[in-house]
Scaffold this motif. Structure first.
Motif, short mmCIF file in Angstrom:
data_model
loop_
_atom_site.label_atom_id
_atom_site.label_comp_id
_atom_site.label_asym_id
_atom_site.label_seq_id
_atom_site.Cartn_x
_atom_site.Cartn_y
_atom_site.Cartn_z
N ASN A 372 0.83 -1.21 0.00
CA ASN A 372 0.00 0.00 0.00
C ASN A 372 0.86 1.26 0.00
OD1 ASN A 372 -2.12 -1.82 0.19
ND2 ASN A 372 -2.35 -1.55 2.40
N ILE A 373 1.67 1.40 -1.04
CA ILE A 373 2.57 2.54 -1.17
C ILE A 373 2.01 3.46 -2.24
CG2 ILE A 373 4.93 3.30 -1.61
CD1 ILE A 373 4.62 1.52 0.87
N TYR A 374 1.71 4.70 -1.88
CA TYR A 374 1.14 5.69 -2.79
C TYR A 374 1.95 6.98 -2.69
CZ TYR A 374 -2.64 2.29 -2.46
OH TYR A 374 -3.36 1.12 -2.47
N LEU A 375 3.15 6.93 -3.23
CA LEU A 375 4.06 8.06 -3.20
C LEU A 375 4.27 8.57 -4.62
CD1 LEU A 375 6.71 6.55 -0.75
CD2 LEU A 375 5.10 8.39 -0.22
N GLU A 376 4.35 9.88 -4.76
CA GLU A 376 4.52 10.48 -6.08
C GLU A 376 5.58 11.58 -6.02
OE1 GLU A 376 3.20 9.51 -8.85
OE2 GLU A 376 1.82 8.02 -8.01
N PRO A 377 6.33 11.76 -7.12
CA PRO A 377 7.23 12.91 -7.21
C PRO A 377 6.45 14.13 -7.68
CG PRO A 377 7.40 11.63 -9.21
CD PRO A 377 6.39 10.93 -8.32
N PRO A 378 7.07 15.32 -7.68
CA PRO A 378 6.42 16.47 -8.31
C PRO A 378 6.08 16.16 -9.77
CG PRO A 378 8.33 17.17 -7.04
CD PRO A 378 8.36 15.68 -7.08
N ALA A 379 5.03 16.78 -10.28
CA ALA A 379 4.54 16.48 -11.62
C ALA A 379 5.62 16.64 -12.69
CB ALA A 379 3.34 17.37 -11.94
N THR A 380 6.56 17.52 -12.47
CA THR A 380 7.64 17.77 -13.43
C THR A 380 8.39 16.48 -13.79
OG1 THR A 380 7.97 19.94 -12.44
CG2 THR A 380 9.75 19.11 -13.83
N TYR A 381 8.47 15.52 -12.85
CA TYR A 381 9.28 14.32 -13.05
C TYR A 381 8.47 13.12 -13.51
CZ TYR A 381 12.79 17.13 -10.73
OH TYR A 381 13.65 18.14 -10.42
#
Length: 407
Positions: A372-381
């Motif tokens: 259950n991992i829901y991690l995101e980078p900034p949209a730029t990446y």
């Protein structure tokens, strides 16, 4: 693992009778309770004396005790410190560098040691370390010895609750050889007001201690929110809000040759981590001439993160380049680790990478579960990237990491 019950309630204060003393600091109701007022000089000696003689010591809400000498309050039994006002350490750097209580582990000194059995520090007041002069001095001299704000040393059955801890020169709390220690509702702030940052201001460092619980606290600092040093067992660090930190860290371990480090049975859940270098982290040294140890039965769960460089990390080559780590794998084995229910965003410092599980070869990591991992980078990446090496991952998010073969 069990939680610690609160210690006995503070004794009710009877009408006060004045007690003459050279400093004129102590008013007493009886042998059980004392009230301290500021003397205008160094209040440290009379504070220590009062705690040794009285079951309950009260620092009233409008009182600021100025502490110019180290306070050794170890060897106590059945004591309460009702801190409603402020205990403020002077900024006399020369004195403290030469007279702070010395700990060989990582070459540390301390302002104040509290130890013994059945102790309680509470009351809503503050401990202030006058840290700004230290932050500025450390910017030009990184060998400077800086005092730990508050040290629990050789203590058992201790409750520290509802206390503000401000402007620590370095580590804020050090638990050294403690057992059954509870921290609840602690508010930490160690933030520089100049261009020189407040460095190494760990919220808690735990060493050679068992059954330490840290709950319901806010930490605004410049290093680990909580750090488990060697031989920390049965630890809880939960319901925390950490800002500006280096994360909830197991380690670093295995630094010293000939030393075997242990961290077992650690739970950290319901943590909010913002503007930080790391979220949940395990770190161990590799390379020639290092020590050994084990990390076992560790659980990180329900982490909410925002603007964090590395939200989820195992680094079994800490402070070691890839070539040396391959030739001299870490001797700290990592087993039975769970990362579950992680939400939020990275800072983009690692571009699209939001989680990294980097282990030494030869099976040094085992039974690592990620779910259950829901991690995101900034949209730029773009889409999130998950990296790993030398580890077999289980759990419903294992697929995110792809090939974890030796690299």
């Amino acid at each position: 693992m069990h939680f610690i019950s609160h210690l006995s309630a503070v004794l009710a204060l009877a009408p006060l009778l004045s007690l003459a003393s050279s400093a004129g600091l102590v008013e007493r109701a009886d042998d059980a309770s004392c009230i301290l007022t500021a003397s205008g000089g160094d209040d440290g000696p009379i504070f220590v004396d009062a705690v040794q003689r009285c079951e309950t010591v009260v620092i009233p809400a409008e009182t600021t005790l100025s502490i110019a000498t180290g306070m050794n309050m170890t060897g106590l039994n059945d004591r309460n410190i009702d801190l409603r006002g402020t205990v403020k350490f002077t900024d006399n750097m020369t004195y403290w560098i030469n007279n702070g209580f010395y700990f060989e582990f990582q070459d540390q000194i301390a302002f104040w040691m509290l130890g013994g059995n059945n102790l309680r520090l509470f009351g809503g007041g503050a401990i202030d370390g006058s840290g700004q002069v230290w932050y500025d001095a450390f910017a030009t001299n990184d060998t400077l010895l800086r005092p730990i704000l508050f040290t629990v040393y050789q203590a058992s059955n201790v409750v520290i609750e509802d206390i503000k801890m401000l402007n620590g020169p370095e580590w804020i709390n050090f638990v050294n050889e403690g057992q059954n220690i509870l921290y609840d509702r602690i508010n930490i702030s160690a933030v520089s007001t100049s261009v020189n940052p407040a460095k190494n201001t760990d919220g808690w460092d735990i060493y050679r201690s068992d059954n330490v619980v840290i709950l319901n606290s806010n930490i605004n600092n410049g290093d680990d929110c909580v750090s488990l040093k060697p031989n920390s067992t049965n630890i809880i660090a939960s319901y925390l809000y950490c800002n500006g930190s280096h994360g909830i860290s197991v380690g670093s371990l295995g630094q010293y040759a000939g030393v075997y480090d242990i961290v077992e049975n650690f739970t950290s859940t319901n943590v909010h981590m913002y503007n930080a270098e790391n979220g949940a982290r395990i770190k161990a040294f590799a390379g020639p001439g290092v020590g050994a140890g084990i990390v076992k039965n560790v659980s990180f769960s329900y982490f909410t993160e925002g603007n964090v460089d590395d939200p989820l990390v195992i680094d079994q080559c800490y402070m070691t380049n890839a070539t040396e780590c391959a030739a001299y794998p870490s001797n700290v084995y990592i087993q039975d680790v769970v990362f579950t229910n992680f939400y939020g965003t990275s800072s983009g410092n690692e571009k699209s990478v939001v989680a990294s599980l980097a282990c030494s070869p030869d099976g040094r990591c085992s039974d690592i579960s990620v779910s259950n991992i829901y991690l995101e980078p900034p949209a730029t990446y773009g889409n999130a990237t998950y990296t790993c090496q030398n580890v077999n991952i289980t759990g419903n998010a294992a697929y995110l990491f792809g090939d974890c073969a030796t690299t």
